[in-house]
Design a protein around this motif. Structure first.
Motif, PDB file in Angstrom:
ATOM      1  N   SER A  23      82.003 -16.469  73.057  1.00  0.00           N
ATOM      2  CA  SER A  23      83.291 -15.805  73.242  1.00  0.00           C
ATOM      3  C   SER A  23      83.818 -16.126  74.634  1.00  0.00           C
ATOM      4  O   SER A  23      83.051 -16.202  75.593  1.00  0.00           O
ATOM      5  CB  SER A  23      83.160 -14.289  73.070  1.00  0.00           C
ATOM      6  N   SER A  25      87.189 -15.235  77.398  1.00  0.00           N
ATOM      7  CA  SER A  25      88.229 -14.244  77.641  1.00  0.00           C
ATOM      8  C   SER A  25      88.879 -14.500  78.994  1.00  0.00           C
ATOM      9  O   SER A  25      88.296 -15.152  79.864  1.00  0.00           O
ATOM     10  CB  SER A  25      87.646 -12.828  77.610  1.00  0.00           C
ATOM     11  N   ALA A 246      91.297 -12.835  74.260  1.00  0.00           N
ATOM     12  CA  ALA A 246      89.910 -13.211  73.985  1.00  0.00           C
ATOM     13  C   ALA A 246      89.835 -14.030  72.713  1.00  0.00           C
ATOM     14  O   ALA A 246      90.664 -13.901  71.807  1.00  0.00           O
ATOM     15  CB  ALA A 246      89.023 -11.975  73.858  1.00  0.00           C
ATOM     16  N   ASP A 248      86.726 -15.501  69.914  1.00  0.00           N
ATOM     17  CA  ASP A 248      85.358 -15.628  69.445  1.00  0.00           C
ATOM     18  C   ASP A 248      85.239 -16.926  68.667  1.00  0.00           C
ATOM     19  O   ASP A 248      85.851 -17.082  67.608  1.00  0.00           O
ATOM     20  CB  ASP A 248      84.973 -14.442  68.552  1.00  0.00           C
TER      21      ASP A 248
END
Length: 249
Positions: A23, A25, A246, A248
């Motif tokens: 992930s 961000s 963000a 993923d």
């Protein structure tokens, strides 16, 4: 030692893209405050990346590695922040132990706070989390193991509640309280240092992408432990807001 740790973690992050959940961000925040201490009273950009999983079976726990940074957009003389520079880069790893009791999470971790010019603070942590009637409770002990913080320790108690308004929109409220035990080398008083109260909203744009916003009130504890900046301390900003994006992978 610093180069070995950061290079190893960075290499692991790159190699893990094909074998783990990753992930990334980036947040735009109105200030940078850490444990009640104002490190920049103006806007900052804070990117991060974390890899977890690595094919480890659930019964063996969970491992994650990550990196996080703070990029100053303006100067801040009291903390030495300089605009258009990375003030700090953190490298960390954690291991969540297999669940022994339903709802109880136990974890251990390590973080190196790098400030440039070869200086860094090193800190280990151990903690537990448990949910009671929908409220998440957490208790974490942070122990300094190197750098200017010496053997300073920090105990953090947190609680929070989250709610899903729709499949895409979620929200949460949380509170955190911190107590510090200063080492002789670090100096300063020990005791109740800081607390914060926050509220967040998150919106899923797709299966991978999401946006979020947070507003937080930051309070100080004992004046002898965390004094106002006008009194020679480092408590300055008491309200902070941020927005973030963000993904993923």
């Amino acid at each position: 030692m610093k180069k070995i740790i950061t290079t190893t973690i960075a290499a692991g992050l790159v190699a893990s893209v094909a074998t783990a959940e990753v992930s990334v961000s980036v947040d735009l925040a109105s200030a940078y405050v850490f444990r009640g201490v104002t490190l920049n009273d103006g806007a900052v950009i804070q990117p991060g990346i974390e890899a977890s999983g690595f094919g480890l079976k659930e019964e063996y726990g969970a491992v994650s590695f990550g990196a996080w940074g703070n990029y100053d957009l303006n100067d801040y003389a009291p903390a030495g922040a300089v605009s258009s520079t990375f003030q700090e880069t953190d490298w960390y790893g954690s291991y969540s132990l297999p669940s022994l009791v339903e709802g109880l999470d136990l974890y251990i971790g390590y973080c190196e706070y790098s400030y440039g010019a070869g200086s860094a603070d090193k800190e280990a942590n151990i903690g537990a989390g448990y949910e009671v009637m929908g409220v998440g409770l957490g208790l974490t002990w942070y122990q300094g193991v190197g750098g200017n913080i010496g053997s300073t320790s920090y105990l953090e108690f947190a609680l929070g509640y989250g709610y899903d308004f729709t499949d895409e929109l979620s929200g949460s409220v949380d509170a955190r309280f911190g107590f510090v035990n200063q080492s002789d080398s670090a100096g300063g008083e020990s005791g109740f240092q800081d607390y914060d109260l926050g509220a967040s909203l998150g919106y899923a744009l797709s299966e991978k992408w999401s946006v979020g916003a947070t507003i937080m009130y930051i309070g100080k504890g004992d004046d002898k432990v965390l004094a106002d900046i006008k009194d020679g301390g480092s408590y300055d900003v008491n309200f902070l807001g941020s927005i973030g994006l963000a993904c993923d992978m």
